[in-house]
Write an enzyme that holds these catalytic residues in place. Structure first.
Site, PDB file in Angstrom:
ATOM      1  N   ASP A 176       0.819  -1.215   0.000  1.00 57.29           N
ATOM      2  CA  ASP A 176       0.000   0.000   0.000  1.00 57.29           C
ATOM      3  C   ASP A 176       0.858   1.273   0.000  1.00 57.29           C
ATOM      4  O   ASP A 176       0.914   2.019   0.978  1.00 57.29           O
ATOM      5  CB  ASP A 176      -1.018   0.003   1.150  1.00 57.29           C
ATOM      6  CG  ASP A 176      -2.227  -0.867   0.824  1.00 57.29           C
ATOM      7  OD1 ASP A 176      -2.178  -1.612  -0.179  1.00 57.29           O
ATOM      8  OD2 ASP A 176      -3.234  -0.800   1.554  1.00 57.29           O
TER       9      ASP A 176
ATOM     10  N   ASN B  11      -3.064  -4.408  -1.293  1.00 56.90           N
ATOM     11  CA  ASN B  11      -4.278  -4.427  -2.127  1.00 56.90           C
ATOM     12  C   ASN B  11      -4.392  -3.177  -3.001  1.00 56.90           C
ATOM     13  O   ASN B  11      -5.078  -3.196  -4.019  1.00 56.90           O
ATOM     14  CB  ASN B  11      -5.537  -4.610  -1.272  1.00 56.90           C
ATOM     15  CG  ASN B  11      -5.717  -3.525  -0.237  1.00 56.90           C
ATOM     16  OD1 ASN B  11      -4.778  -3.179   0.470  1.00 56.90           O
ATOM     17  ND2 ASN B  11      -6.912  -2.973  -0.125  1.00 56.90           N
ATOM     18  N   HIS B  12      -3.695  -2.091  -2.641  1.00 54.81           N
ATOM     19  CA  HIS B  12      -3.732  -0.887  -3.480  1.00 54.81           C
ATOM     20  C   HIS B  12      -2.752  -0.957  -4.652  1.00 54.81           C
ATOM     21  O   HIS B  12      -2.773  -0.073  -5.510  1.00 54.81           O
ATOM     22  CB  HIS B  12      -3.492   0.364  -2.641  1.00 54.81           C
ATOM     23  CG  HIS B  12      -4.690   0.722  -1.804  1.00 54.81           C
ATOM     24  ND1 HIS B  12      -5.610   1.685  -2.190  1.00 54.81           N
ATOM     25  CD2 HIS B  12      -5.153   0.200  -0.641  1.00 54.81           C
ATOM     26  CE1 HIS B  12      -6.576   1.760  -1.276  1.00 54.81           C
ATOM     27  NE2 HIS B  12      -6.318   0.874  -0.330  1.00 54.81           N
TER      28      HIS B  12
ATOM     29  N   HIS C 292      -2.319  -3.129   6.661  1.00 52.35           N
ATOM     30  CA  HIS C 292      -3.673  -3.097   6.077  1.00 52.35           C
ATOM     31  C   HIS C 292      -4.736  -2.415   6.935  1.00 52.35           C
ATOM     32  O   HIS C 292      -5.751  -1.977   6.425  1.00 52.35           O
ATOM     33  CB  HIS C 292      -4.083  -4.537   5.746  1.00 52.35           C
ATOM     34  CG  HIS C 292      -5.241  -4.706   4.813  1.00 52.35           C
ATOM     35  ND1 HIS C 292      -5.477  -3.897   3.720  1.00 52.35           N
ATOM     36  CD2 HIS C 292      -6.242  -5.630   4.811  1.00 52.35           C
ATOM     37  CE1 HIS C 292      -6.567  -4.322   3.087  1.00 52.35           C
ATOM     38  NE2 HIS C 292      -7.059  -5.363   3.732  1.00 52.35           N
TER      39      HIS C 292
HETATM   40 MN   LIG Z   1      -4.468  -2.291   2.544  1.00 55.50          MN
END
Ligand SMILES: [Mn+2]
Length: 309
Positions: free
Chosen positions: A97, A129-130, A257
């Site tokens: 991220d 996830n980014h 996260h």
């Molecule tokens: Mn994240």
């Protein structure tokens, strides 16, 4: 998804071939390593170089020695810089991220990627996830590129994401598993992570997707639907993590996260045999734009210590 495939076909077309940036790569790397925003051609040649180096990385990086774990930075270039400056004799495991949300996303990404390129054994960049176009199209990175590069933004948007799709999903750090979100339902062995396909931009693999998205939850033992995130993401409980660690000969896990109020959180009671490691899971967050203290964790194979930046 349609927008993405249109972008892909445009980028794969004429512009990328035959328009080599002629600037000396070292010069461009110097700028990127300082976190400068590059000109279009410079950025393309920089990103191609980084992509080619990253494409040789295994999906589970093995790391030994004195390590700093760094949680989400989300455009917090100042925190990233501070970590590299302050922990000069440590290897640094960034837990993903790097873009979206914060004020200096391009600067942060360039700084981290260039420092990885120059010191691949010291600067370890895992995927969050980014680091996927389905996310960073919507949470700030695409817009940032648009404002920085105008009509050329789609080429860089796709190129950054092609680079991101080569980032490893996890690291094994002296008996600890390090990754962005957590363990996945259906994941039994580290071998499964090792075999995950590279360049999976979305990612489409269900295990890979969950490694980037899942959250721990004390209220369950195994796995459950993660209603706060939705979209097929899961919660994992203490028993699920404990049995994964045990069957893979691991002592504990470090992830990022989530921005806990203290900058970090200890979850899931259990013995690790590591001094200062108060439970089998440590969650750490390092971005200063969330109203929490940016925090990292130091680990030397025997002892864990949480430190505020
Ligand atoms: Mn994240």
């Amino acid at each position: 998804m349609k927008l993405l495939s249109e972008l892909l076909s445009r980028v794969r077309g004429s512009r990328e071939e035959g328009s080599e940036g002629r600037k000396d790569l070292e010069e461009v790397l110097d700028k990127a390593a300082k976190g400068e925003v590059l000109e279009f051609e410079e950025a393309m040649s920089f990103l191609r170089a980084v992509e080619s180096r990253l494409s040789g990385e295994p999906q589970v990086k093995k790391v030994r020695g004195k390590v700093v774990f760094v949680g989400d930075t989300h455009g917090d270039f100042d925190s990233s810089k501070e970590v590299l400056r302050r922990f000069k004799d440590h290897k640094i495991v960034f837990l993903g991220d790097y873009v979206d949300r914060g004020k200096k996303q391009v600067e942060n990404a360039n700084f981290l990627l260039a420092n990885y390129y120059r010191h691949p054994d010291r600067v370890i960049l895992l995927r969050g996830n980014h680091e996927s176009p389905v996310v960073n199209l919507n949470y700030g990175f695409m817009e940032t590129l648009y404002h920085t590069y105008g009509s050329e933004w789609p080429f860089l948007f796709m190129k950054y994401n092609e680079v991101f799709a080569n980032l490893p999903y996890a690291a094994e750090v002296s008996g600890l598993l390090a990754l962005h979100g957590g363990i996945a339902e259906g994941l039994k062995s580290l071998k499964q992570i090792r075999k995950l396909p590279k360049k999976d931009m979305i990612p489409s693999d269900r295990i890979a997707f969950q490694l980037l998205w899942n959250d721990p939850y004390e209220g369950i033992e195994e796995f459950g639907e993660n209603y706060s995130r939705g979209g097929g993401t899961k919660y994992y409980g203490r028993k699920a993590l404990e049995s994964f660690l045990k069957s893979n000969g691991l002592k504990g896990m470090v992830r990022a996260h989530e921005a806990y109020p203290e900058g970090h959180a200890w979850l899931f009671n259990g013995e690790t045999g590591i001094e200062g490691m108060r439970s089998i899971l440590l969650s750490v967050f390092t971005c200063r734009y969330y109203g929490i203290p940016p925090t990292v964790a130091l680990y030397d194979g025997r002892k864990m210590e949480v430190v505020r930046l």
